[in-house]
Scaffold this active site. Structure first.
Site, short mmCIF file in Angstrom:
data_model
loop_
_atom_site.label_atom_id
_atom_site.label_comp_id
_atom_site.label_asym_id
_atom_site.label_seq_id
_atom_site.Cartn_x
_atom_site.Cartn_y
_atom_site.Cartn_z
CG ASP A 107 -0.11 -0.34 2.46
OD1 ASP A 107 1.14 -0.08 2.61
OD2 ASP A 107 -0.84 -0.71 3.67
CD GLU A 129 0.80 -6.74 2.94
OE1 GLU A 129 1.22 -7.57 3.91
OE2 GLU A 129 1.14 -5.44 2.63
CD GLU A 143 0.94 3.96 4.79
OE1 GLU A 143 2.24 4.19 4.78
OE2 GLU A 143 0.16 4.81 5.52
CG HIS A 214 7.14 3.44 10.32
ND1 HIS A 214 6.62 2.29 11.04
CD2 HIS A 214 6.66 3.67 8.92
CE1 HIS A 214 5.92 1.70 9.95
NE2 HIS A 214 5.75 2.28 8.98
NE ARG A 216 4.04 9.58 4.70
CZ ARG A 216 4.60 10.37 4.07
NH1 ARG A 216 4.72 11.83 4.60
NH2 ARG A 216 5.49 10.25 3.31
CG HIS A 246 11.66 5.23 9.94
ND1 HIS A 246 11.68 6.18 9.23
CD2 HIS A 246 11.00 4.12 9.32
CE1 HIS A 246 10.95 5.65 8.11
NE2 HIS A 246 10.79 4.53 7.96
#
Length: 390
Positions: A107, A129, A143, A214, A216, A246
């Protein structure tokens, strides 16, 4: 949807595997290995470089050579700029390489633009996936939007679980275009651990807690609050926390001021995947906002606390291998304490059945593409190349 272009009889199937992030490399590596081992396929990797340093390290360790590197990243660039560069670069790559199928994974913005570039060029798309959904368009961001945009452009939807397949059917995807395969991340995890090349980042015999952060939507004040929760958890005398940082400046700005220098907290640079897999195998408990770790940890019997308000992997929660605890510091600390102190609760999660597959997902993906593109694939023992996942 573009028509499927069948290679001429006797020709090898030219497959372009598009990736740009570390998770995409991890999850497409088994597909690349399976295609490379088959006389029917001529696979090539197109790298966008969406995760520059972490991706290069991963490709090297997984023995993945890219035929193209688009190098699209710019410091702190906006998604609009990244998307524009990806569309242009991937469109040119697909036009030049003329593959029979473009394979995208997951994604990411790379996956979304890879599917769109292939669609524009009339090349059929396989989505590894496929079908993950939270039902909340902006969470995770971007995503959830990316994977919804990919679906209408796809010819083959390789869903990791029956729940993901059901999501696709509910959106009107024909059942014949969907195949439940399990998740290729399990294939790769088992492949890596069999080699025994990794090194654990844990240094003590305390209760070992592995943390990855990590996303957003967690950056900023939310991640700062999670860091404070981790600092409180580190106050336990029986705990060692390992947190691979990260590369995102926003992640480091939230975590370092709170956690750097704390006793029992080990902040490390991103681990290469072999070391990460070994560290995961050595831990007692996982706290994460990652998607892939929710799939990997149950394979090794590691309970997972998901530091998010939604998850596109509800199968883990339903199976009892993960808990969706949210991002409130008190909730994070409380859930971690309960699992570390309540042996029975811990054992229930550690011994639950992993719902994400058996390590043969890539084989099913490649068999199905061979059947449809060359009519020469071999079915797996299920008869249809599918997988019944509880």
């Amino acid at each position: 949807m573009p028509a499927t272009h069948l290679p001429h009889r006797g020709d090898r199937i030219r497959a372009a595997l598009v990736l740009g992030t570390r998770p995409e490399a991890i999850k497409l590596a088994p597909v690349l290995r399976a295609m490379s081992a088959s006389p029917l396929f001529e696979p090539a990797v197109i790298s966008t470089g969406q995760h520059r340093e972490m991706l290069d390290q991963m490709l090297q360790r997984l023995r993945m050579d890219s035929s193209r590197d688009l190098a699209v990243m710019r410091d702190r660039q906006r998604l609009s700029g990244l998307t524009a560069r990806l569309i242009s670069g991937l469109g040119e790559a697909v036009r030049d390489d003329k593959p029979d199928v473009v394979v995208v994974q997951g994604d990411t913005t790379t996956a979304m633009t890879g599917a769109l570039a292939a669609f524009y060029e009339g090349v059929p798309v396989a989505h590894v996936e496929a079908g993950l959904r939270t039902g909340v368009i902006g969470n995770p961001f971007p995503e959830e939007l990316n994977r919804r945009l990919v679906a209408p452009m796809v010819r083959w939807h390789f869903a990791p679980t029956e729940g993901s397949a059901a999501n696709l059917r509910a959106e009107g995807v024909p059942a014949g275009d969907i195949q439940v395969t399990g998740n290729t991340v399990i294939d790769n995890l088992l492949w890596v651990l069999e080699r025994g090349e990794g090194r654990s980042a844990f240094a003590t015999s305390r209760r070992r807690v592995l943390v990855t952060l990590h996303r957003r939507e967690n950056q900023g004040d939310t991640m700062h609050g999670i860091a404070e929760a981790l600092g409180e958890l580190a106050g336990r005398p029986d705990v060692e926390i390992v947190l691979p940082l990260h590369k995102s400046p926003a992640v480091r700005e939230a975590l370092l001021p709170v956690l750097d220098g704390l006793p029992h907290v080990k902040l490390v640079e991103p681990l290469d995947y072999f070391d990460f897999a070994t560290t995961l195998a050595a831990c007692d408990l996982v706290l994460t906002d990652s998607g892939g770790v929710q799939e990997e940890a149950p394979t090794l019997g590691k309970p997972v606390l998901v530091l998010r308000t939604t998850t596109e992997r509800p199968e883990a929660v339903d199976a009892g291998v993960a808990l969706l605890v949210g991002t409130e510091p008190a909730d994070v600390v409380g859930a971690a304490h309960r699992l570390l102190d309540d042996r029975a609760a811990y054992e229930r999660m550690a011994t639950a059945v992993n719902p994400f597959g058996d390590g043969r997902a890539a084989e099913r993906v490649v068999n199905r593409l061979a059947l449809d593109l060359a009519g020469a694939g071999r079915s797996t023992e299920s008869g249809e190349g599918g997988l019944a996942v509880a």
